[in-house]
Design an enzyme around this catalytic site. Structure first.
Site, mmCIF file in Angstrom:
data_model
loop_
_atom_site.group_PDB
_atom_site.id
_atom_site.type_symbol
_atom_site.label_atom_id
_atom_site.label_comp_id
_atom_site.label_asym_id
_atom_site.label_seq_id
_atom_site.Cartn_x
_atom_site.Cartn_y
_atom_site.Cartn_z
ATOM 1 N N GLU A 83 -5.969 -0.846 -7.681
ATOM 2 C CA GLU A 83 -5.021 0.051 -8.346
ATOM 3 C C GLU A 83 -3.935 -0.823 -8.976
ATOM 4 O OE1 GLU A 83 -5.280 4.051 -5.482
ATOM 5 O OE2 GLU A 83 -3.681 2.606 -5.141
ATOM 6 N N HIS A 87 -3.013 -3.439 -6.076
ATOM 7 C CA HIS A 87 -3.370 -2.911 -4.760
ATOM 8 C C HIS A 87 -4.864 -3.012 -4.500
ATOM 9 C CE1 HIS A 87 -3.562 0.714 -1.839
ATOM 10 N NE2 HIS A 87 -3.374 -0.397 -1.177
ATOM 11 N N ASN A 98 -4.685 6.787 -1.538
ATOM 12 C CA ASN A 98 -4.066 7.237 -0.286
ATOM 13 C C ASN A 98 -3.444 8.612 -0.409
ATOM 14 O OD1 ASN A 98 -4.815 5.240 1.442
ATOM 15 N ND2 ASN A 98 -3.053 3.945 1.005
ATOM 16 N N SER A 110 0.828 -1.213 0.000
ATOM 17 C CA SER A 110 0.000 0.000 0.000
ATOM 18 C C SER A 110 0.853 1.250 0.000
ATOM 19 C CB SER A 110 -0.948 0.002 1.196
ATOM 20 O OG SER A 110 -0.262 -0.347 2.364
HETATM 21 P P1 NAI Z 1 -1.335 -9.050 8.046
HETATM 22 O O1 NAI Z 1 -0.362 -8.751 9.132
HETATM 23 O O2 NAI Z 1 -2.774 -9.287 8.377
HETATM 24 O O3 NAI Z 1 -0.807 -10.326 7.222
HETATM 25 C C1 NAI Z 1 0.509 -10.503 6.778
HETATM 26 C C2 NAI Z 1 0.789 -12.004 6.731
HETATM 27 O O4 NAI Z 1 2.038 -12.210 6.051
HETATM 28 C C3 NAI Z 1 0.949 -12.629 8.113
HETATM 29 O O5 NAI Z 1 0.145 -13.781 8.192
HETATM 30 C C4 NAI Z 1 2.439 -12.966 8.195
HETATM 31 O O6 NAI Z 1 2.682 -14.140 8.967
HETATM 32 C C5 NAI Z 1 2.776 -13.198 6.756
HETATM 33 N N1 NAI Z 1 4.180 -13.024 6.414
HETATM 34 C C6 NAI Z 1 5.052 -12.093 6.893
HETATM 35 N N2 NAI Z 1 6.246 -12.231 6.280
HETATM 36 C C7 NAI Z 1 6.131 -13.264 5.402
HETATM 37 C C8 NAI Z 1 7.015 -13.863 4.458
HETATM 38 N N3 NAI Z 1 8.289 -13.459 4.327
HETATM 39 N N4 NAI Z 1 6.549 -14.874 3.694
HETATM 40 C C9 NAI Z 1 5.261 -15.308 3.838
HETATM 41 N N5 NAI Z 1 4.387 -14.775 4.709
HETATM 42 C C10 NAI Z 1 4.814 -13.764 5.479
HETATM 43 O O7 NAI Z 1 -1.173 -7.852 6.999
HETATM 44 P P2 NAI Z 1 -2.234 -7.304 5.941
HETATM 45 O O8 NAI Z 1 -3.017 -6.229 6.566
HETATM 46 O O9 NAI Z 1 -2.936 -8.444 5.294
HETATM 47 O O10 NAI Z 1 -1.260 -6.591 4.880
HETATM 48 C C11 NAI Z 1 -0.488 -7.321 3.964
HETATM 49 C C12 NAI Z 1 -0.001 -6.393 2.869
HETATM 50 O O11 NAI Z 1 -1.111 -5.777 2.227
HETATM 51 C C13 NAI Z 1 0.908 -5.267 3.333
HETATM 52 O O12 NAI Z 1 1.848 -5.018 2.326
HETATM 53 C C14 NAI Z 1 -0.057 -4.106 3.482
HETATM 54 O O13 NAI Z 1 0.568 -2.855 3.367
HETATM 55 C C15 NAI Z 1 -0.977 -4.348 2.295
HETATM 56 N N6 NAI Z 1 -2.320 -3.748 2.389
HETATM 57 C C16 NAI Z 1 -3.019 -3.770 3.570
HETATM 58 C C17 NAI Z 1 -4.283 -3.214 3.650
HETATM 59 C C18 NAI Z 1 -5.080 -3.249 4.922
HETATM 60 O O14 NAI Z 1 -6.087 -2.514 5.017
HETATM 61 N N7 NAI Z 1 -4.713 -4.049 5.895
HETATM 62 C C19 NAI Z 1 -4.910 -2.559 2.464
HETATM 63 C C20 NAI Z 1 -4.123 -2.670 1.251
HETATM 64 C C21 NAI Z 1 -2.865 -3.218 1.246
#
Ligand code: NAI
Length: 500
Positions: free
Chosen positions: A157, A145, A195, A124
């Site tokens: 996006e 995105h 954003n 993001s």
């Molecule tokens: P989250 O913390 O809920 O999930 C991330 C997951 O990735 C966790 O289960 C973690 O164990 C796993 N993980 C971490 N490092 C890893 C690796 N090297 N290999 C495999 N798995 C790994 O995070 P979330 O909120 O789902 O965000 C994920 C991505 O999406 C980030 O880049 C975030 O910026 C982006 N994003 C998040 C949004 C939101 O509203 N939460 C909206 C749009 C994008």
């Protein structure tokens, strides 16, 4: 047509968090075989169980059949080691938001997948160009995105970095459409589209709060009056001030500390105090109570024989004239269409629609004692309308009585330039105009992104059309003249009159 056809491609989703599982769900719903990988042991089975529970609730409500749910879940399988991912044609990465970790993951993946496999990141805030740096085939990396919650939010996006192949971006654009989403192209720049353009929605209310121009519940009511589902303060409380502040901070830093994006001390204070909003029980408001209702203003009605004159021409003047006929004792207003200002003259008081100048400035310029200015007209029936008045003791009462007689809910705020709504909308337009100027997106792309990514009732260029370029620029100039600094500099795109 893109040279990459990803329809029915086997997909690998990296990360079984909130976003990764949402992406896995929409891919599986569209018929893809989806592998999900996560470094946390048990993350995928646990996340799959959670998904099964939420889909069961949809079956109970009759929104999905049990068979469809079973088929969907069967298409999602945990991947225990990365080296088993050789068969996939698309990777969508949704792991932790950290450049070094994302880079090394994609580099590792390049040793496993075929050369044709498309690599997408759901980052993001990190530059797609930077994530691609160090890859053997950086042209196949693209931003995809999604917005949270993925199954419900329609926007994707499609973000191109410096080396992204246009065919790869197009393949992801097309695929997002097949997955039931609306895709919008964006260039990899801080905040991408949504954003970035959304920053002023929060920033202008925070600036008004800092100078005690209005209370949070007033700001929220005023922006709801033009169709936003939530006002800025209640929305920041919902998102969480920690998250909202960190997005603002990252856009600020990524723009080399351009003061236009300076975060707010008001929000910093809430973050420092752990008052993150709903999730901690307190932000601007206390929860579960939430925002207090605006107190009903009791203003004495205007005398029955009041003479109404509507000044100026155009949509706002017409709307005021019809509000007079509709609400003000059925009496038609006289029209002074050649006036250089838009507003109403009634009971010896001129009420001007804001052109950015404060009531005090208008009074000075016209040599009048009593003047009021009012904001952008609400689009919601009975919506809140901000005003400020200068002059005799009873001028605020008269202004409130006039606006109330026309069917609006008057909200008195400080005599700040551009009041609340016109100021916020002008700044959203200004940011969108800069994004277009810099080739980040098109005007249509910006409109679609803001409506679908953050549920805005209209896109920035719809508001530009509604308010007119002259008024938007004049509000921005007035803000710039009042506050100085970089925040209110007018986009060259607007100055050039490309919007005319
Ligand atoms: P989250 O913390 O809920 O999930 C991330 C997951 O990735 C966790 O289960 C973690 O164990 C796993 N993980 C971490 N490092 C890893 C690796 N090297 N290999 C495999 N798995 C790994 O995070 P979330 O909120 O789902 O965000 C994920 C991505 O999406 C980030 O880049 C975030 O910026 C982006 N994003 C998040 C949004 C939101 O509203 N939460 C909206 C749009 C994008």
């Amino acid at each position: 047509m893109s040279t990459h056809n990803l329809n029915q491609a086997p997909v690998l989703v990296m990360g079984a968090g909130i976003m990764g599982m949402g992406i896995a769900q929409v891919a599986a719903q569209a018929g893809h075989a989806v592998s999900v990988y996560d470094t946390r042991a048990d993350a995928v089975p646990l996340a799959k169980q959670k998904l099964a529970d939420s889909l069961a609730a949809l079956v109970a409500k009759g929104k999905m059949t049990a068979e469809a749910v079973q088929a969907l879940l069967a298409r999602i399988t945990p991947l225990s080691q990365l080296s088993d991912a050789g068969h996939v044609s698309l990777v969508v990465e949704a792991i932790v938001e950290n450049l070094a970790v994302k880079r090394s993951l994609f580099q590792e993946l390049e040793g496993v997948v075929s050369e044709q496999c498309v690599l997408a990141t759901n980052t993001s805030s990190i530059s797609v160009t930077a994530i691609a740096n160090g890859l053997k085939h950086p042209q196949r990396l693209v931003g995809m995105h999604f917005f949270n919650p993925v199954p419900l939010m329609k926007l994707v996006e499609v973000v191109s970095g410096l080396q992204t192949d246009v065919n790869v971006a197009q393949a992801i654009f097309d695929l997002a459409g097949v997955w039931g989403k609306t895709a919008v192209y964006a260039r990899s720049t801080p905040g991408f589209i949504v954003n970035r353009i959304a920053r002023p929605f929060y920033a202008e209310s925070l600036a008004l709060l800092q100078e005690q121009a209005a209370r949070p519940e007033q700001l929220d009511a005023l922006l709801r009056g033009v169709g936003f589902r939530m006002g800025p303060c209640e929305l920041m409380d919902l998102i969480g001030h920690d998250t909202n502040f960190s997005v603002t901070q990252s856009v600020f830093e990524a723009n080399f500390f351009d003061r236009r994006f300076t975060p707010s001390l008001v929000q910093r204070e809430l973050v420092d105090g752990g008052l993150f909003g709903r999730k901690t029980g307190r932000g601007f408001y206390s929860y579960p109570e939430g925002a207090p209702a605006l107190p009903v203003t009791h203003v004495a009605a205007l005398p029955a024989n009041t003479q109404w004159v509507v000044h100026g021409s155009g949509a706002v003047a017409d709307a005021l004239a019809s509000a007079v006929t509709q609400h003000a004792q059925g009496k038609a207003a006289s029209r002074a269409t050649s006036s250089a200002w838009v507003g109403i003259e009634v009971a010896g008081l001129q009420l001007h629609q804001t052109d950015g100048r404060s009531a005090w400035q208008v009074a000075q310029a016209l040599g009048l004692k009593n003047v009021a200015v009012f904001d952008e007209l609400p689009t919601v029936a009975g919506g809140a309308l901000a005003f400020a008045a200068v002059g005799a003791d009873d001028v605020s009462h008269t202004a409130a009585a006039v606006l109330q007689a026309l069917g609006f809910a008057p909200v008195q705020v400080a005599d700040a330039p551009g009041l609340v709504v016109a100021r916020t909308l002008a700044m959203l337009v200004n940011e969108a105009a800069d994004a277009v100027l810099q080739g980040v997106c098109t005007t249509d792309g910006a409109n679609a992104a803001m409506k679908l990514g953050v549920n805005y009732p209209a896109g920035p260029f719809d508001w530009l059309a509604r308010m007119g370029r002259t008024r938007v620029v004049s509000v921005l100039h007035a803000l710039d003249a009042c506050y100085r600094g970089e925040r209110y500099r007018v986009s060259p795109w607007l100055q050039r009159g490309e919007a005319a």
